[in-house]
Design an enzyme around this catalytic site. Structure first.
Site, mmCIF file in Angstrom:
data_model
loop_
_atom_site.group_PDB
_atom_site.id
_atom_site.type_symbol
_atom_site.label_atom_id
_atom_site.label_comp_id
_atom_site.label_asym_id
_atom_site.label_seq_id
_atom_site.Cartn_x
_atom_site.Cartn_y
_atom_site.Cartn_z
ATOM 1 N N GLY B 152 0.842 -1.311 0.102
ATOM 2 C CA GLY B 152 0.139 0.010 0.028
ATOM 3 C C GLY B 152 0.871 1.289 0.139
ATOM 4 N N SER B 153 1.451 1.804 1.334
ATOM 5 C CA SER B 153 2.152 2.580 1.206
ATOM 6 C C SER B 153 3.513 2.400 0.566
ATOM 7 C CB SER B 153 2.455 3.243 2.584
ATOM 8 O OG SER B 153 1.279 3.342 3.535
ATOM 9 N N THR B 179 -10.304 2.208 -7.358
ATOM 10 C CA THR B 179 -11.320 2.748 -7.730
ATOM 11 C C THR B 179 -11.857 2.757 -9.061
ATOM 12 O OG1 THR B 179 -10.683 4.451 -5.981
ATOM 13 C CG2 THR B 179 -12.324 5.540 -7.534
ATOM 14 N N ASP B 270 2.378 13.431 -7.820
ATOM 15 C CA ASP B 270 2.614 14.628 -7.483
ATOM 16 C C ASP B 270 1.722 15.746 -8.133
ATOM 17 O OD1 ASP B 270 4.881 14.385 -5.810
ATOM 18 O OD2 ASP B 270 6.429 14.772 -7.693
ATOM 19 N N GLN B 307 -23.010 32.009 20.924
ATOM 20 C CA GLN B 307 -21.665 32.529 20.886
ATOM 21 C C GLN B 307 -20.599 31.161 20.399
ATOM 22 O OE1 GLN B 307 -20.348 35.311 21.533
ATOM 23 N NE2 GLN B 307 -22.184 36.447 22.368
ATOM 24 N N SER B 341 6.698 18.228 -5.181
ATOM 25 C CA SER B 341 6.249 16.995 -4.202
ATOM 26 C C SER B 341 6.119 17.659 -2.714
ATOM 27 C CB SER B 341 7.701 16.048 -4.040
ATOM 28 O OG SER B 341 8.137 15.864 -5.374
ATOM 29 N N GLY B 367 -25.719 19.253 16.225
ATOM 30 C CA GLY B 367 -26.129 18.464 17.494
ATOM 31 C C GLY B 367 -26.760 17.109 16.998
ATOM 32 N N GLU B 390 -4.130 7.926 -1.971
ATOM 33 C CA GLU B 390 -2.962 8.850 -2.590
ATOM 34 C C GLU B 390 -1.794 9.118 -1.768
ATOM 35 O OE1 GLU B 390 -4.381 8.489 -5.914
ATOM 36 O OE2 GLU B 390 -3.020 10.361 -6.295
ATOM 37 N N GLY B 391 -1.604 8.191 -0.867
ATOM 38 C CA GLY B 391 -0.499 8.372 0.194
ATOM 39 C C GLY B 391 -1.198 8.767 1.394
#
Ligand code: FAD
Lengths: 379, 412
Positions: B152-153, B179, B270, B307, B341, B367, B390-391
């Site tokens: 993966g990475s 994808t 990149d 507030q 990069s 809420g 994508e990293g």
């Protein structure tokens, strides 16, 4: 003395809870798909007494101290927060029953046992105009109307404990029951909930000018206010304890996963970007747990400071839960995002828990107001 | 001169894309999430309108524009900063489609992430062959298949093999989380011709749908981005002809030190990271806009809640704007031809993480009601992956840190 050692009894109870949690974990996905915990789990939870820990003995409960309950609930939610939130019984209304006697409502608990209930608290924090309930006096009687926010347990409830203001602004607690045939004077709107806690019976209540007999308004004015303050503090502690269980699940899972997963020729745990994150998750979890136990111990000792500590524990748990479960997903990378692994569910459930149990900032403001002596219910 | 004004063409592109996002994507957003897919009729309709997604831009002539539609109007005799604005225009459009619906955005027909490697490394014939198929007669997709169960990475660890045989290569292996991988007409597949050669052994192939030995084995169920298809692909003795090796044999042979498939894969990032960051910014903006509207309509005009909302809204606005500017900077650097990069990694790390926090804050402001049928909870479920694909965030940190320590000749 300062000690973090559980009693033998607590250890035993927590051990049983931990074993049961393994079954809960196993069944969690299927329960989520079904929209409710399985009958097998519900039955077992009831048999083991996990649904009546907070109830007073007068209502056939175990009346356990908060410190014990916190440990047991953490152990159970280590299995799966969503499933445990769907356990039957009085949902958060159990804390109302638990504190009823102290609020001078001794007769209340005897006949209101472990019925599936919900605590519709329209008074905690500020409500948005569209989400308000009103108790009007009319011809000597009361009428209740309005819409609640989404709340846990509403879908399964046969009894509602409604905290609402009357037309003079006084707080009141109203108990509404389903008829013998199960028909309820309130409508349940399930809505379109996809985020998390899909097994927790989350829904809104709609009340259309419902006639409320006098004896259904069980408390009003100062007595209601004090009662609610006491009950809410307990709910906050018990919910925060559940959150800690979900956090611990994410910490353990991420630790195990990153110890085994390899990238760049080594276990990813050997990258400090990973191991420091796991450490942060563990620190956050331990910090949150200790705040929960601290508040629990104070409330068990009837120390008034417990109400304030409970707010802090609740606010912290809400923040920590999001941090820890989101990082649980992060550390599994793409695998964290898919449903083949449990961490994505814990993140969704964690966010839903944070959303349902109130705005973190509001708890902090309540704390500050009590501290500075402005407005908020004083400790 | 430092300035932050969109050109008239960019403004037009932004408005057009926003209109499309608000009027075409939003109405089917919650429905698509529920169905777990974008309705086919809708895809057919937008394809006929000529709306396609091409990450990284630079696809003129193929019939698909950058981002979501092609409004490229360059003035030939001005300086390069003015002349080439593709990346800036792309991120502006990407933010708008992310705002509309990020899962639908990734399902818009077009070459998607597969576009940049074909455009950047393909031979003229390959570009023609693979990029010209995105026509209005029916929606088509490209895909980009790098990730594997064990890679993966660490993309250098890919195990899918490509064995040279007469007339082509035989591919064996598995890809995950791809994808549009199931519906794609072709997939850019990264494989190794020689594992012992490390990165130099990597090659990129275009594998076409229907190729014997290539199939989609499963679609993933996810916490968010449910309408976007995430596929598992299997290659079993899948023969791919030489013509489908991206760039051709010469492309790799010519470069003595070897521009490997790995570099093809990395060069893509990149360009695409700012696009991903822009989409994350769009998601955050969407959650913010929705919440602002909710607060305006539903909140009391004074008191504690009011507030609280004031402070949180301001904080979010500032966070979103910072992410947007980091993204523009990365895109601008790419446009002027400077290495980007570090900036690409910065904007991806910042926007990916902070968009999730913005969604969390929005949920707090909505809420308990926010749990029920509001788009913000969906955006919250969708956005998490922008800090992963994508990293991952951690990988972006590594890239930024490496660039910083480069100056000290320290390799971390
Ligand atoms: C919805 C979705 C769509 C996707 N689409 C595509 C696609 O179209 N094509 C494609 O090829 N891929 C795609 N991916 C895959 C995606 O790019 C990978 O999931 C991602 O790169 C991370 O890889 P991994 O899942 O294997 O995580 P791992 O690499 O196993 O990472 C696990 C954890 O370790 C950390 N880590 C790893 N190495 C280091 C290090 N050196 N230092 C610090 N931390 C580290 C990571 O940050 C992460 O937190 C998609 C994924 C998803 C979820």
């Amino acid at each position: 003395m300062i000690s973090f050692r559980p009693t033998e009894e607590e250890k035993q109870f927590a051990d049983v809870a931990r074993d049961f949690a393994a079954e809960i974990r196993e069944a969690a996905r299927a329960c989520e798909e079904a929209g409710r915990p399985s009958d097998v789990l519900l039955k077992k939870a009831e048999e083991l007494g996990f649904t009546v820990m907070e109830l007073p003995e007068s209502a056939d409960g175990l009346e356990l101290p908060l410190v014990s309950q916190a440990q047991i609930l953490e152990a159970l939610c280590f299995g799966d927060l969503g499933v445990v939130q769907g356990f039957p019984g009085p949902a958060d209304a159990d804390s109302l029953l638990r504190t009823a006697a102290a609020a001078g409502l001794d007769t209340l608990t005897a006949d209101l046992g472990a019925q599936p209930s919900a605590f519709v608290d329209a008074l905690q924090g500020e409500s948005l105009p569209k989400e308000t309930l009103r108790l009007d006096t009319a011809n000597g009687g009361y009428r209740l109307s309005g819409n609640s926010r989404p709340m846990r347990g509403v879908k399964f409830a046969q009894r509602l404990f409604v905290a609402v203001a009357d037309d003079t602004g006084q707080p009141a607690v109203v108990v509404l029951d389903a008829a013998a045939d199960g028909a309820t004077p309130w409508q349940v709107t399930e809505g379109d909930v996809r985020l998390g806690l899909l097994t927790a019976g989350v829904a809104r209540v709609a009340l259309e000018d419902v006639a409320v007999p006098d004896d259904a308004v069980v408390a009003i004015g100062d007595s209601a206010s004090q009662w609610l303050t006491a009950a809410r503090a307990r709910v906050q502690v018990l919910q925060a304890a559940r959150s800690v269980g979900a956090m611990q699940a994410a910490v353990d899972y991420a630790t195990m996963y990153t110890a085994g997963r390899k990238a760049f020729g080594q276990e990813i745990a050997k990258f400090q970007g990973v191991s420091f994150t796991v450490a942060d998750m563990a620190i956050e979890t331990t910090a949150a747990r200790n705040l929960v136990l601290y508040a629990a111990a104070q409330l068990d000792a009837n120390d008034n400071a417990g109400v304030q500590s409970a707010r802090l524990a609740a606010a912290r748990a809400s923040r920590s839960l999001r941090f820890v479960t989101s990082n649980g997903v992060q550390l599994l990378g793409g695998h964290g995002f898919v449903q083949d692994y449990p961490v994505e569910k814990w993140m969704r459930d964690g966010q839903a828990q944070a959303v349902l149990y109130g705005r973190e900032s509001e708890r902090l403001i309540e704390y500050g107001e009590a501290l500075l002596g402005k407005g908020g219910a004083s400790a | 001169m430092i300035e932050f004004k969109l050109t008239p063409a960019q403004k037009q592109m932004k408005d057009l894309t926003h209109w499309f996002a608000a009027n075409e994507m939003r109405p089917i957003s919650m429905l698509s999430d529920k169905l777990g897919k974008v309705p086919d009729e809708w895809l057919d309709k937008v394809n006929k309108m000529g709306i396609t997604l091409a990450a990284g831009g630079g696809m003129g002539g193929s019939g698909s524009g950058s981002g979501s539609s092609g409004a490229k109007k360059d003035d030939a005799d001005v300086d390069p900063e003015v002349k080439r604005q593709t990346n800036r225009t792309t991120v502006i459009a990407a933010e708008e489609v992310g705002w509309g619906d990020p899962a639908i955005a990734l399902t818009l027909p077009g070459p998607g992430l597969g576009g940049p490697p074909v455009q950047g490394s393909g031979t003229p014939e390959q570009k023609q062959r693979f990029l010209s198929i995105f026509t209005k007669d029916k929606p088509r997709w490209g895909a980009y298949a790098l990730t594997e169960p064990e890679a993966g990475s660490d993309v250098s660890n890919i195990r899918t093999t490509a064995q040279k045989v007469d007339g082509g290569y035989v591919i064996n292996g598995q890809k995950i989380f791809i994808t549009n991988g199931g519906r794609a007409s072709w997939v850019v597949v990264f494989a190794t011709v020689d594992r012992s050669a490390g990165r130099a052994g990597h090659r990129a192939f275009v594998v076409e749908q229907g190729t014997p030995g290539f199939r989609c084995s499963r679609l993933a169920h996810k916490m968010g981005m449910r309408a976007s298809e995430t596929a598992e692909l299997v290659f079993e003795d899948c023969f791919v002809p030489d013509e489908n090796l991206l760039g051709g044999e010469e492309y790799y042979a010519k470069r003595a030190e070897g521009k490997s498939g790995f570099q093809v894969a990395m060069a893509t990032f990149d360009n695409t990271r700012p696009v991903v960051a822009a989409m994350a910014t769009g998601i955050a903006q969407a959650a913010y806009d929705y919440t602002l509207d909710f607060v305006r309509k539903e909140y009391p005009k004074s008191g504690r809640l009011y507030q609280l909302a004031c402070e949180k809204l301001a904080d979010m606005e500032q966070t979103i704007q910072a992410g947007r500017l980091l993204t523009w900077e990365a895109a601008w650097k790419a446009d002027i031809g400077q290495p980007n990069s570090k900036e690409a990694a910065m904007c991806k790390a910042y926007a990916g993480k902070n968009a999730l926090e913005v969604c969390e804050t929005c949920l707090e402001l909505l809420g308990p009601a926010g749990i029920d049928g509001h788009i913000v909870e969906k955006l919250y479920r969708d956005v998490k992956v922008y800090d992963i694909f994508e990293g991952t965030n951690q990988v972006q940190h590594l890239i930024v840190a490496r660039r910083l320590y480069d100056a000290f000749e320290l390799r971390i």
